[in-house]
Design a protein around this motif. Structure first.
Motif, mmCIF file in Angstrom:
data_model
loop_
_atom_site.group_PDB
_atom_site.id
_atom_site.type_symbol
_atom_site.label_atom_id
_atom_site.label_comp_id
_atom_site.label_asym_id
_atom_site.label_seq_id
_atom_site.Cartn_x
_atom_site.Cartn_y
_atom_site.Cartn_z
ATOM 1 N N VAL A 44 0.864 -1.178 0.000
ATOM 2 C CA VAL A 44 0.000 0.000 0.000
ATOM 3 C C VAL A 44 0.901 1.229 0.000
ATOM 4 N N VAL A 45 0.814 2.026 -1.031
ATOM 5 C CA VAL A 45 1.577 3.258 -1.125
ATOM 6 C C VAL A 45 0.621 4.378 -0.752
ATOM 7 N N CYS A 46 0.961 5.090 0.338
ATOM 8 C CA CYS A 46 -0.006 6.057 0.848
ATOM 9 C C CYS A 46 0.666 7.154 1.670
ATOM 10 N N HIS A 47 -0.130 8.068 2.119
ATOM 11 C CA HIS A 47 0.302 9.195 2.938
ATOM 12 C C HIS A 47 0.648 8.717 4.349
ATOM 13 N N ALA A 48 1.526 9.449 5.008
ATOM 14 C CA ALA A 48 1.953 9.085 6.355
ATOM 15 C C ALA A 48 0.792 9.001 7.337
ATOM 16 N N ASN A 49 -0.220 9.840 7.181
ATOM 17 C CA ASN A 49 -1.374 9.768 8.082
ATOM 18 C C ASN A 49 -2.115 8.448 7.930
ATOM 19 N N THR A 50 -2.184 7.940 6.713
ATOM 20 C CA THR A 50 -2.820 6.643 6.483
ATOM 21 C C THR A 50 -2.010 5.539 7.138
ATOM 22 N N VAL A 51 -0.692 5.637 7.052
ATOM 23 C CA VAL A 51 0.176 4.653 7.702
ATOM 24 C C VAL A 51 -0.087 4.643 9.198
ATOM 25 N N ARG A 52 -0.120 5.817 9.807
ATOM 26 C CA ARG A 52 -0.359 5.894 11.254
ATOM 27 C C ARG A 52 -1.718 5.327 11.622
ATOM 28 N N PHE A 53 -2.750 5.648 10.840
ATOM 29 C CA PHE A 53 -4.087 5.129 11.108
ATOM 30 C C PHE A 53 -4.100 3.605 11.047
ATOM 31 N N PHE A 54 -3.560 3.031 9.966
ATOM 32 C CA PHE A 54 -3.513 1.571 9.817
ATOM 33 C C PHE A 54 -2.745 0.937 10.974
ATOM 34 N N PHE A 55 -1.605 1.510 11.334
ATOM 35 C CA PHE A 55 -0.752 0.961 12.373
ATOM 36 C C PHE A 55 -1.492 0.908 13.708
ATOM 37 N N LEU A 56 -2.081 2.020 14.115
ATOM 38 C CA LEU A 56 -2.806 2.063 15.386
ATOM 39 C C LEU A 56 -4.032 1.162 15.368
ATOM 40 N N ARG A 57 -4.784 1.227 14.294
ATOM 41 C CA ARG A 57 -6.027 0.436 14.194
ATOM 42 C C ARG A 57 -5.720 -1.054 14.172
ATOM 43 N N ALA A 58 -4.672 -1.447 13.442
ATOM 44 C CA ALA A 58 -4.317 -2.865 13.351
ATOM 45 C C ALA A 58 -3.868 -3.415 14.696
ATOM 46 N N LEU A 59 -3.162 -2.602 15.477
ATOM 47 C CA LEU A 59 -2.680 -3.051 16.781
ATOM 48 C C LEU A 59 -3.681 -2.780 17.898
ATOM 49 N N THR A 70 5.693 9.161 14.655
ATOM 50 C CA THR A 70 6.228 9.943 13.549
ATOM 51 C C THR A 70 6.595 8.994 12.420
ATOM 52 N N THR A 71 6.369 9.448 11.219
ATOM 53 C CA THR A 71 6.723 8.645 10.056
ATOM 54 C C THR A 71 7.584 9.488 9.130
ATOM 55 N N THR A 72 8.603 8.863 8.588
ATOM 56 C CA THR A 72 9.538 9.520 7.684
ATOM 57 C C THR A 72 9.032 9.402 6.251
ATOM 58 N N PRO A 73 9.139 10.482 5.470
ATOM 59 C CA PRO A 73 8.751 10.371 4.056
ATOM 60 C C PRO A 73 9.537 9.251 3.366
ATOM 61 N N LEU A 74 8.874 8.518 2.495
ATOM 62 C CA LEU A 74 9.443 7.424 1.710
ATOM 63 C C LEU A 74 9.848 6.220 2.561
ATOM 64 N N SER A 75 9.368 6.148 3.792
ATOM 65 C CA SER A 75 9.739 5.039 4.672
ATOM 66 C C SER A 75 8.836 3.824 4.446
ATOM 67 N N LEU A 76 9.233 2.714 5.043
ATOM 68 C CA LEU A 76 8.499 1.457 4.927
ATOM 69 C C LEU A 76 7.940 1.048 6.284
ATOM 70 N N THR A 77 6.719 0.578 6.282
ATOM 71 C CA THR A 77 6.087 0.019 7.472
ATOM 72 C C THR A 77 5.625 -1.376 7.109
ATOM 73 N N HIS A 78 5.894 -2.336 7.978
ATOM 74 C CA HIS A 78 5.572 -3.731 7.695
ATOM 75 C C HIS A 78 4.669 -4.278 8.790
ATOM 76 N N LEU A 79 3.425 -4.565 8.424
ATOM 77 C CA LEU A 79 2.464 -5.211 9.313
ATOM 78 C C LEU A 79 2.144 -6.586 8.755
ATOM 79 N N GLN A 80 2.124 -7.586 9.606
ATOM 80 C CA GLN A 80 1.757 -8.933 9.195
ATOM 81 C C GLN A 80 0.424 -9.272 9.842
ATOM 82 N N VAL A 81 -0.542 -9.661 9.013
ATOM 83 C CA VAL A 81 -1.879 -10.005 9.495
ATOM 84 C C VAL A 81 -2.105 -11.488 9.234
ATOM 85 N N GLU A 82 -2.291 -12.235 10.297
ATOM 86 C CA GLU A 82 -2.537 -13.682 10.187
ATOM 87 C C GLU A 82 -4.020 -13.942 9.906
#
Length: 99
Positions: A44-59, A70-82
């Motif tokens: 998923v290529v998206c805005h940092a706010n979307t990354v933060r939302f997904f991260f908090l909501r998923a956890l 805080t999220t860095t521009p062009l950074s990678l976030t890896h969530l694994q969903v079983e």
């Protein structure tokens, strides 16, 4: 908002407790084919706010924690969903590839 929640539900599915009903069950966008469950990777290529939302909501963390991430521009976030709904955060805002 509603668009963020819809995007989240498209990629993250958890089993519901027995006393809850799935409000998205009739929506084809969120359909899960239990007969053909396979390992898959969604990028998923998206805005940092979307990354933060997904991260908090998923956890299942409180939305108030939004501003503590805080999220860095062009950074990678890896969530694994079983398939069981268990979510593992492997990384948040990893920018090592930019060095």
């Amino acid at each position: 908002g509603a668009r963020l929640e819809a995007a989240f539900r498209r990629y993250v599915k958890r089993p519901l407790p027995p006393d809850e009903t799935d409000l998205d069950a009739d929506d084809e966008r969120f359909a899960v084919d239990d007969d053909h469950v396979t390992d898959e990777v969604d990028v998923v290529v998206c805005h940092a706010n979307t990354v933060r939302f997904f991260f908090l909501r998923a956890l299942q963390l409180p939305p108030e924690a939004w501003l503590r991430l805080t999220t860095t521009p062009l950074s990678l976030t890896h969530l694994q969903v079983e398939p069981t709904g268990l979510v593992t955060a492997h990384s948040l805002s990893d920018a090592g590839h930019l060095v």
